[in-house]
Design an enzyme around this catalytic site. Structure first.
Site, PDB file in Angstrom:
ATOM      1  N   CYS A  83       0.838  -1.202   0.000  1.00  0.00           N
ATOM      2  CA  CYS A  83       0.000   0.000   0.000  1.00  0.00           C
ATOM      3  C   CYS A  83       0.878   1.259   0.000  1.00  0.00           C
ATOM      4  CB  CYS A  83      -1.010  -0.026   1.152  1.00  0.00           C
ATOM      5  SG  CYS A  83      -2.363   1.165   0.901  1.00  0.00           S
ATOM      6  N   HIS A 182      -3.794  -4.703  -0.585  1.00  0.00           N
ATOM      7  CA  HIS A 182      -3.424  -5.339   0.679  1.00  0.00           C
ATOM      8  C   HIS A 182      -3.527  -6.858   0.537  1.00  0.00           C
ATOM      9  CE1 HIS A 182      -3.207  -1.828   3.384  1.00  0.00           C
ATOM     10  NE2 HIS A 182      -4.133  -1.305   2.599  1.00  0.00           N
ATOM     11  N   GLU A 184      -2.713  -9.015   2.678  1.00  0.00           N
ATOM     12  CA  GLU A 184      -3.129  -9.575   3.969  1.00  0.00           C
ATOM     13  C   GLU A 184      -4.633  -9.460   4.193  1.00  0.00           C
ATOM     14  OE1 GLU A 184      -2.571  -5.223   4.949  1.00  0.00           O
ATOM     15  OE2 GLU A 184      -1.729  -6.670   3.540  1.00  0.00           O
TER      16      GLU A 184
END
Length: 202
Positions: A83, A182, A184
């Site tokens: 990011c 992202h 994750e």
């Protein structure tokens, strides 16, 4: 086989624990740290980031992280930006008319997206280039989770997404990798991408 050692750079910004958990799930030995010796020594260094470009650069500079990131890139040691952690790798960030120098390990500027709705938030498809390592084994038109209003213009070797205009969704420059999205927060595709990156550390 020993798990690759990954350091997540703690400079006061980013989803540190979620990145840590996601990397641990795919087999990394992960430490969240602001210790520069640990950041230098790790098999892979993750640079997270949320919020404003200038604030992230200030945080990285305050902990001495800029020199370590540049040093790792110069030595061909793996780095993964996520990011705003991707954005600060570029030469410059331009937010609200404030132009902030970045780390300069990627060529280009990060600017506000020309889109009718910002932030660009939610799931979007990406188009990786041929020969990609990060997206190996993932289907075409795979979706990842984005939250951002700024991005860099893509080059022909970048993974591209579109929100109002095409932008660089991910970059791979040998050991230097980064994602605007992202991983994750991106479910199974994100796990696969992180596992692919981890595989480059072995």
């Amino acid at each position: 086989m020993t798990a690759p050692k990954v350091a997540v750079l703690d400079y006061g910004s980013g989803n540190l624990r979620s990145a840590q958990r996601a990397l641990a799930r795919v087999g990394a030995d992960v430490t969240v740290t602001s210790d520069l010796a640990a950041a230098r020594a790790a098999d892979g260094l993750v640079v997270p980031g949320v919020g404003a470009f200038a604030a992230c650069m200030a945080g990285i500079t305050a902990v001495g992280g800029a020199a370590v990131i540049r040093e790792r890139v110069a030595r061909g040691r793996p780095v993964l930006g996520i990011c705003v952690g991707m954005q600060v790798l570029y030469d410059l960030g331009d937010e609200h008319g404030v132009r902030t120098p970045g780390l300069g390990v990627l060529t280009g500027e990060v600017r506000r997206l020309a889109a009718p709705i910002l932030p660009h938030m939610g799931w979007n498809t990406v188009a990786p280039p041929a020969g990609t390592v990060l997206f190996d084994g993932l289907p075409e038109a795979v979706r990842f989770y984005f939250v951002h209003s700024y991005a860099a213009k893509p080059t022909p070797e970048d993974t591209v997404a579109e929100h109002g205009e095409p932008f660089a969704a991910a970059v791979e420059r040998g050991p230097l990798c980064a994602t605007q999205f992202h991983p994750e927060k991106s479910g199974d595709p994100g796990r696969q991408l992180l596992a692919n990156w981890l595989g480059t550390l072995r």
